[in-house]
Write a protein that holds these residues in place. Structure first.
Motif, short mmCIF file in Angstrom:
data_model
loop_
_atom_site.label_atom_id
_atom_site.label_comp_id
_atom_site.label_asym_id
_atom_site.label_seq_id
_atom_site.Cartn_x
_atom_site.Cartn_y
_atom_site.Cartn_z
N GLU A 1 0.81 -1.22 0.00
CA GLU A 1 0.00 0.00 0.00
C GLU A 1 0.84 1.27 0.00
N PHE A 2 1.95 1.27 0.76
CA PHE A 2 2.74 2.48 0.94
C PHE A 2 3.31 3.01 -0.37
N PRO A 3 3.96 2.20 -1.22
CA PRO A 3 4.46 2.74 -2.49
C PRO A 3 3.36 3.32 -3.37
N LYS A 4 2.19 2.69 -3.38
CA LYS A 4 1.08 3.22 -4.17
C LYS A 4 0.61 4.56 -3.63
N ALA A 5 0.55 4.68 -2.31
CA ALA A 5 0.15 5.95 -1.70
C ALA A 5 1.13 7.05 -2.07
N MET A 6 2.42 6.76 -1.97
CA MET A 6 3.43 7.77 -2.28
C MET A 6 3.38 8.16 -3.75
N ALA A 7 3.19 7.18 -4.63
CA ALA A 7 3.12 7.48 -6.07
C ALA A 7 1.95 8.40 -6.37
N SER A 8 0.81 8.19 -5.70
CA SER A 8 -0.35 9.04 -5.95
C SER A 8 -0.12 10.46 -5.46
N LEU B 1 11.31 1.81 1.37
CA LEU B 1 10.51 1.95 0.15
C LEU B 1 10.11 3.40 -0.12
N VAL B 2 10.96 4.33 0.28
CA VAL B 2 10.67 5.75 0.12
C VAL B 2 11.23 6.23 -1.21
N PRO B 3 10.45 6.93 -2.03
CA PRO B 3 10.96 7.47 -3.29
C PRO B 3 12.17 8.37 -3.04
N PRO B 4 13.12 8.41 -3.97
CA PRO B 4 14.38 9.15 -3.74
C PRO B 4 14.19 10.65 -3.53
N GLU B 5 13.12 11.22 -4.09
CA GLU B 5 12.92 12.66 -3.94
C GLU B 5 12.22 13.04 -2.64
N VAL B 6 11.94 12.09 -1.79
CA VAL B 6 11.23 12.33 -0.54
C VAL B 6 12.18 12.20 0.64
N ASN C 1 -0.76 6.32 5.10
CA ASN C 1 0.12 5.65 4.14
C ASN C 1 -0.53 4.48 3.41
N ASP C 2 -1.83 4.28 3.60
CA ASP C 2 -2.55 3.29 2.80
C ASP C 2 -3.68 3.93 2.01
N ALA C 3 -3.62 5.25 1.86
CA ALA C 3 -4.62 5.98 1.08
C ALA C 3 -4.11 6.23 -0.34
N HIS D 1 -9.29 7.66 -1.78
CA HIS D 1 -9.55 6.25 -1.50
C HIS D 1 -8.78 5.79 -0.27
N HIS D 2 -9.46 5.00 0.55
CA HIS D 2 -8.85 4.46 1.77
C HIS D 2 -9.60 3.18 2.12
N PRO D 3 -8.89 2.09 2.40
CA PRO D 3 -9.59 0.86 2.76
C PRO D 3 -10.38 1.03 4.05
N ALA D 4 -11.58 0.45 4.06
CA ALA D 4 -12.50 0.61 5.19
C ALA D 4 -12.21 -0.43 6.26
N ALA D 5 -11.01 -0.39 6.82
CA ALA D 5 -10.64 -1.33 7.88
C ALA D 5 -11.32 -0.93 9.19
N ASN D 6 -11.65 -1.93 9.98
CA ASN D 6 -12.30 -1.69 11.27
C ASN D 6 -11.26 -1.24 12.30
#
Length: 291
Positions: free
Chosen positions: A23-30, A52-57, A89-91, A199-204
């Motif tokens: 989830e984290f790489p997808k969140a950062m890419a968005s 797994l942090v992008p180099p520009e961050v 980080n999972d959004a 978007h964010h998963p609807a976890a309890n």
């Protein structure tokens, strides 16, 4: 945004515990794909060295897990920008103009402290009740709101620093109510923009073993820190009745009672009760501070 308007700089704060490798790489890419804004992004490792942090961050590694609100405070102190985006980080930001549209709304009204998008589960499109920052759970109705869903919110830095940042000692749960009430007590308001979707998963949230205890403890702390003394027992009695009705599981009730007791007996942090003028404003906005 209007033609010729300055491009806003947004400080983006993301927390990680290195426990979401998909989830984290997808969140950062968005986030990094956003257009129409300048971004200064920091990832705070809560008790870890971020992976797994992008180099520009940029990153900040904390030696221990200080909790979500204090981790956000650390992140805010390490980014530039007049606006701050606190982002789970999972959004996922499904469109490239999400941040720009939220920032434009803040730019239109200097009295706004924060703006809240509509949060929806990516698979079902459903916006669960706890993500709707108003009493009437209509996820599609825009307007002024008095609380916030903490994980995805854009805030004016001036307001954030003026009212005293997130309550770091809360560790987890209800820090958004505390922060929003303090914003209102300083004359600001919040706004809900359901046409902007994240978007964010609807976890309890009850998946966390500490949920019921910290949920109860922090609700007590919110009341003790922010309400006039006469309203504290009203607020807590209302919550206790609702909790007893909703939490039918024996263990959930036991942990809630323990948290309620802990909230009464432990240090809630600095007390700064809102003025009665703020109470009236909250009532007029549709959410009396006893709920």
């Amino acid at each position: 945004m209007t033609t010729g308007a300055p491009v806003p700089t947004i400080g983006v704060v993301v927390l990680t515990m290195n426990d979401r490798p998909i989830e984290f790489p997808k969140a950062m890419a968005s986030v990094l794909a956003q257009e129409g804004v300048n971004l200064d992004v920091v990832v705070v490792g809560n008790g870890c060295e971020p992976e797994l942090v992008p180099p520009e961050v940029r990153t900040v590694a904390l030696p221990e897990n200080v909790g979500i609100p204090e981790g956000r405070n650390v992140g805010a102190a390490n980014v530039k920008g007049d606006l701050l985006l606190f982002f789970d980080n999972d959004a996922i930001l499904p469109e490239r103009d999400v941040i720009a549209r939220l920032a434009a709304r803040l730019g239109q009204d200097p009295g706004l402290a924060y703006v809240q998008p509509r949060i929806a589960d990516p698979d079902t499109g459903v916006t669960v009740r706890r993500w709707v920052p108003c009493l009437r759970a209509d996820a599609t109705r825009p307007g002024v709101v008095t609380v916030m869903a903490e994980g995805i919110v854009l805030m004016r830095r001036e307001a954030f620093e003026r009212v005293g940042e997130w309550p770091g000692h809360f560790f987890l749960f209800h820090e958004g109510i505390d922060l929003a009430w303090r914003c209102w007590d300083h004359g600001y308001t919040g706004f809900y923009m359901p046409d902007v979707v994240v978007h964010h998963p609807a976890a309890n949230p009850a998946r966390h073993s500490v949920f019921y205890r910290m949920n109860a403890r922090n609700r007590v702390w919110v009341a003790r820190r922010n309400l006039p003394r006469v309203l504290i027992p009203v607020n807590l009695a209302t919550w206790a009745l609702v909790a007893l009705w909703c939490f039918r599981d024996k263990d959930a009730r036991r942990d809630s009672v323990a948290g309620f007791r802990e909230g009464l007996q432990t240090d809630c942090g600095p007390r700064s009760p809102m003025g009665w003028g703020t109470v009236v404003r909250l009532i007029r906005a549709g959410r009396p501070p006893i709920f």
